[in-house]
Design a protein around this motif. Structure first.
Motif: not given
Length: 349
Positions: A35, A325, A347
């Motif tokens: 990440a 995300r 991500t």
């Protein structure tokens, strides 16, 4: 491998491109990127405001808020395959200056330092990256989903260290801290304040969304009134300023209790003019022995402190700081700020 790259000083050049897999130099770790945290620095680089590519190249791999898992590590490195790690952002200048020679590269005097994803070194925005073991930090495995908060946590770890060092010039037993700004820096600064047993107050413009809830769940008090009104009511011994808003900066400078310390962590935009009574500010700072100090970046000591603070924190609370995300292929969404954002994460898997 896929990597998020940008041509520094040229707006609109951010793209995901295929690059050769990195080959670790002798002694380096090979890390699988999990990440990447996105912050204002990344957005400014993507906008063409600044940034420096590695020598001999026109593109820079973006990203300095890392999280990865070790794929391979040399014997004796202190790391093993499967370890959860983050990479340190800054490297000392090669001269080196006196500060860099003593491990205080966050205080570099001559500006010849380099930084991953910002200045002359590729960042961590790729599926694979390498890092020297001395600039890798081991994380508690329980932080797998929130460890990307490590880099902003190092910034506030340093800020608190600066407050401690300034306060130590005389008797200092602070009780109340006001944090201005409820972004990731502000909320993590509040977390460390709570961990220190202080009465914590957080000021932000938002009246709804995730920020007030995050503050309340931390056990702190949330405020959305004007900075002057809040400081008058709270009388904080310490202020951690994380907005960079010029008017807020000057209002809080005059709002501490006697022997107050204001630590500025937000970077103000240039060109915005406001009217300030400098004489009154000077008078208050001098007569009350107040201090205003700026703080930016972090060294290895701050990374260790931040790792301990995150390991001590409630993982569920930390997870609520990550409000979006976004897959790597949709990086443009991550580079576009939303009013309800706290921390946006790309991500990489």
């Amino acid at each position: 491998m896929r990597a998020l790259t940008v041509t520094p000083l040229r707006a609109g050049t951010a793209e995901v491109r295929e690059l050769p897999d990195p080959v670790p130099d002798e002694g380096e770790l090979l890390v699988e990127g999990l990440a990447l945290g996105i912050c204002g620095t990344d957005r400014e680089i993507a906008s063409g405001a600044y940034g420096w590519a590695p020598p001999g190249r026109d593109h820079l791999v973006l990203g300095h808020e890392s999280l990865g898992r070790v794929r391979s590590a040399p014997d004796g490195s202190g790391f093993s395959a499967g370890d959860l790690v983050v990479g340190v952002v800054r490297r000392p200048d090669p001269v080196p200056c006196g500060a860099c020679a003593r491990g205080e590269f966050d205080m570099c005097r001559n500006g010849r330092y380099t930084e991953r994803g910002i200045k002359q070194l590729d960042g961590y925005g790729s599926r694979l990256w390498t890092v020297e073991p001395s600039y890798a930090v081991l994380l508690d495995p329980r932080l797998e989903h929130v460890g990307v908060l490590m880099e902003p946590a190092t910034v506030v770890a340093k800020a608190w260290e600066q407050v401690d060092r300034v306060g130590a010039r005389a008797w200092f037993e602070p009780r109340r801290v006001l944090v201005t700004g409820a972004g990731p820096i502000g909320l993590l600064a509040a977390l460390l304040g709570v961990q220190r047993g202080l009465e914590v107050h957080v000021l932000d413009l938002a009246t709804g969304g995730p920020k007030p809830r995050a503050v309340r769940e931390l056990g702190a008090e949330y405020h959305s009134a004007g900075a002057g009104e809040v400081t008058e009511r709270v009388e904080p011994d310490i202020i951690i300023e994380a907005t960079g808003a010029s008017r807020v900066v000057f209002e809080v400078m005059a709002g501490t209790a006697p022997y107050g310390i204001v630590c500025l962590t937000g970077v103000s935009p240039v060109g915005r003019r406001i009217s300030v009574d400098v004489g009154a500010a000077n008078r208050e700072i001098v007569l009350e022995n107040d201090v205003v100090v700026g703080s930016v970046n972090a060294n290895l000591r701050h990374y260790a402190t931040a790792a301990d603070a995150l390991a001590e924190a409630d993982p569920d609370w930390l997870s609520r700081l990550i409000t979006r995300r976004v897959p790597l292929e949709r990086f443009t969404e991550a580079l576009t700020a939303d009013p309800d954002d706290i921390k946006v994460v790309l991500t990489l898997d």
